[in-house]
Structures are given as C-alpha cells and as structure tokens.
Design an enzyme around this catalytic site. Structure first.
Site, PDB file in Angstrom:
ATOM      1  N   ASP A   8      -0.772  10.779  -3.214  1.00 63.14           N
ATOM      2  CA  ASP A   8       0.125  11.890  -2.895  1.00 63.14           C
ATOM      3  C   ASP A   8       0.697  12.358  -4.233  1.00 63.14           C
ATOM      4  OD1 ASP A   8       2.055  10.014  -3.534  1.00 63.14           O
ATOM      5  OD2 ASP A   8       3.160  10.155  -1.648  1.00 63.14           O
ATOM      6  N   HIS A   9       1.734  13.206  -4.187  1.00 61.35           N
ATOM      7  CA  HIS A   9       2.309  13.726  -5.442  1.00 61.35           C
ATOM      8  C   HIS A   9       2.867  12.598  -6.308  1.00 61.35           C
ATOM      9  CE1 HIS A   9       5.345  13.485  -2.325  1.00 61.35           C
ATOM     10  NE2 HIS A   9       6.253  13.328  -3.267  1.00 61.35           N
ATOM     11  N   CYS A  65       0.411   5.940  -3.951  1.00 56.01           N
ATOM     12  CA  CYS A  65       1.588   6.756  -3.666  1.00 56.01           C
ATOM     13  C   CYS A  65       2.732   6.185  -4.507  1.00 56.01           C
ATOM     14  CB  CYS A  65       1.895   6.801  -2.161  1.00 56.01           C
ATOM     15  SG  CYS A  65       2.293   5.224  -1.386  1.00 56.01           S
ATOM     16  N   THR A  67       5.261   4.006  -3.777  1.00 55.18           N
ATOM     17  CA  THR A  67       5.428   2.558  -3.609  1.00 55.18           C
ATOM     18  C   THR A  67       4.136   1.842  -3.258  1.00 55.18           C
ATOM     19  OG1 THR A  67       5.880   2.881  -1.274  1.00 55.18           O
ATOM     20  CG2 THR A  67       7.798   2.829  -2.764  1.00 55.18           C
ATOM     21  N   GLY A  68       3.172   2.570  -2.720  1.00 56.27           N
ATOM     22  CA  GLY A  68       1.959   1.958  -2.171  1.00 56.27           C
ATOM     23  C   GLY A  68       2.122   1.610  -0.694  1.00 56.27           C
ATOM     24  N   GLY A  70       3.363   3.466   1.998  1.00 58.62           N
ATOM     25  CA  GLY A  70       2.899   4.471   2.952  1.00 58.62           C
ATOM     26  C   GLY A  70       1.375   4.543   2.996  1.00 58.62           C
ATOM     27  N   HIS A  98     -10.715 -13.290  -0.957  1.00 58.85           N
ATOM     28  CA  HIS A  98     -10.419 -13.833   0.380  1.00 58.85           C
ATOM     29  C   HIS A  98     -10.415 -12.761   1.476  1.00 58.85           C
ATOM     30  CE1 HIS A  98      -8.316 -17.809  -1.054  1.00 58.85           C
ATOM     31  NE2 HIS A  98      -9.509 -17.619  -1.602  1.00 58.85           N
ATOM     32  N   ASN A  99      -9.925 -11.574   1.155  1.00 59.72           N
ATOM     33  CA  ASN A  99      -9.758 -10.545   2.197  1.00 59.72           C
ATOM     34  C   ASN A  99     -10.867  -9.489   2.202  1.00 59.72           C
ATOM     35  OD1 ASN A  99      -6.591 -10.925   0.919  1.00 59.72           O
ATOM     36  ND2 ASN A  99      -6.995 -11.575   3.008  1.00 59.72           N
ATOM     37  N   ARG A 109       5.323   4.270  -8.751  1.00 55.94           N
ATOM     38  CA  ARG A 109       6.731   4.125  -9.109  1.00 55.94           C
ATOM     39  C   ARG A 109       7.142   2.660  -9.246  1.00 55.94           C
ATOM     40  NH1 ARG A 109       8.929   8.830  -4.953  1.00 55.94           N
ATOM     41  NH2 ARG A 109       8.301  10.592  -6.260  1.00 55.94           N
ATOM     42  N   ARG A 132     -15.441 -19.433   4.879  1.00 59.22           N
ATOM     43  CA  ARG A 132     -14.389 -19.461   5.909  1.00 59.22           C
ATOM     44  C   ARG A 132     -13.656 -18.125   6.025  1.00 59.22           C
ATOM     45  NH1 ARG A 132     -12.491 -21.507   1.244  1.00 59.22           N
ATOM     46  NH2 ARG A 132     -10.327 -21.142   0.635  1.00 59.22           N
ATOM     47  N   ARG A 136     -12.189 -15.391   9.344  1.00 62.92           N
ATOM     48  CA  ARG A 136     -10.850 -14.806   9.439  1.00 62.92           C
ATOM     49  C   ARG A 136     -10.922 -13.275   9.503  1.00 62.92           C
ATOM     50  NH1 ARG A 136      -9.029 -19.411   5.112  1.00 62.92           N
ATOM     51  NH2 ARG A 136      -9.119 -21.084   6.655  1.00 62.92           N
TER      52      ARG A 136
HETATM   53  C1  RB5 Z   1       7.100  10.071  -1.769  1.00 59.81           C
HETATM   54  O1  RB5 Z   1       8.381  10.436  -2.117  1.00 59.81           O
HETATM   55  C2  RB5 Z   1       7.061   8.602  -1.343  1.00 59.81           C
HETATM   56  O2  RB5 Z   1       7.800   8.420  -0.189  1.00 59.81           O
HETATM   57  C3  RB5 Z   1       5.629   8.168  -1.156  1.00 59.81           C
HETATM   58  O3  RB5 Z   1       4.917   8.375  -2.324  1.00 59.81           O
HETATM   59  C4  RB5 Z   1       5.397   6.712  -0.806  1.00 59.81           C
HETATM   60  O4  RB5 Z   1       6.062   5.868  -1.683  1.00 59.81           O
HETATM   61  C5  RB5 Z   1       5.564   6.361   0.603  1.00 59.81           C
HETATM   62  O5  RB5 Z   1       5.358   5.223   1.023  1.00 59.81           O
END
Ligand code: RB5
Length: 144
Positions: A8-9, A65, A67-68, A70, A98-99, A109, A132, A136
């Site tokens: 995303d942005h 994104c 935080t990763g 979303g 493993h996954n 961020r 194994r 899973r």
């Molecule tokens: C965008 O502001 C932010 O919410 C998005 O990039 C992400 O971190 C959502 O999980």
C-alpha cells in the site's frame, strides 16, 4: 524465482527497494502495484498478490504495508496462501523451513531498510524441510 510484489502507500518505498534487490539477485519480479505512493487500501493489493500466488502463477509473493499486519490478514484469507509477517531473520528462515511460506510480509514502518533486506535474504536462502511439517500444513489446509 518468479516473484509478485505488492504494497500500500505505507509500504511503497520498501516495495521499490525489495524489487531492485530481487532483480539484482537474478529473480523475476512482477509489480502488482500500486504504481505511485498515493493513499490506497492494503486489502486490494494483499488479495491480488495472494490470489496470484495461490493460483500458482508465481513461485513467491512479497507484501508490504506500514506494519505488515493488514497485509497478513488480507493475504491469509486466500485459500492456499501462507503469508508470513517477519520482523527478523530467524522468523524468515522458520517461515520457509517449517511453514513453507509462499508470501513474505514486511512492515516498512517497523523495519529499517537494511534489516528488511537482510530478512528477505534469509527468506530466499531457506528451503522447506518437509517431513513432519508437511503433516502440520495439511492440517492447516483442512481448516480452509
Ligand atoms: C496505513 O496507514 C496502515 O494502516 C497500513 O499500511 C498497515 O499498517 C495496516 O495494517
């Protein structure tokens, strides 16, 4: 490998960096967007990349994104997607070993660019161990 990448942005700058890094290491990269860093909605790109990977059109996906979080939520709604949000190299190695993760998720961020690329390298260098872990993952598939 053949990669598809999206953000995303809030993940746009790191998307560009990851793209160059992958190309520099000889991988093929399809950019699923966005094409510019204007505000946009992460589920749109998360679902797009996850659908392409789950359909077998690409070997691996990368989603970024802020935080990763979303992107992980969006991608893991797709049957066959195994999206792993990684904040260090150990998680990246385990995500593959493993996954059998097929999508690496990063938070722009949360991570400095050097750490983000080091996580990407750890992910690229690691192969699924099978054994194994197959059982899973089959249990996970039964939940879908
Ligand atoms: C965008 O502001 C932010 O919410 C998005 O990039 C992400 O971190 C959502 O999980």
């Amino acid at each position: 490998m053949n990669f598809v990448i999206g953000s995303d942005h809030a993940g746009f700058q790191l998307k560009e960096l990851v793209k160059s890094h992958l190309i520099g290491r000889g991988h093929q990269v399809e950019d699923a967007g966005p094409a510019a860093p204007e505000s946009c909605d992460y589920p749109v790109y998360g679902l797009k990349v996850a659908n392409l990977v789950a359909a077998g059109e690409y070997d691996q996906g990368v989603l970024i994104c802020g935080t990763g979080l979303g992107m992980s939520m969006a991608a893991n709604r797709v049957r066959g997607a195994r999206a792993a949000l990684c904040t260090n190299e150990f998680q990246a190695r385990m995500a593959r070993a493993h996954n059998n993760a097929n999508i690496l998720v990063l938070g722009e961020r949360v991570l400095g660019s050097e750490l983000a690329l080091s996580i990407l390298d750890a992910y690229l260098e690691t192969r699924f161990e099978g054994g194994r872990h197959e059982r899973r993952l089959a249990l996970l598939d039964r939940m879908e």
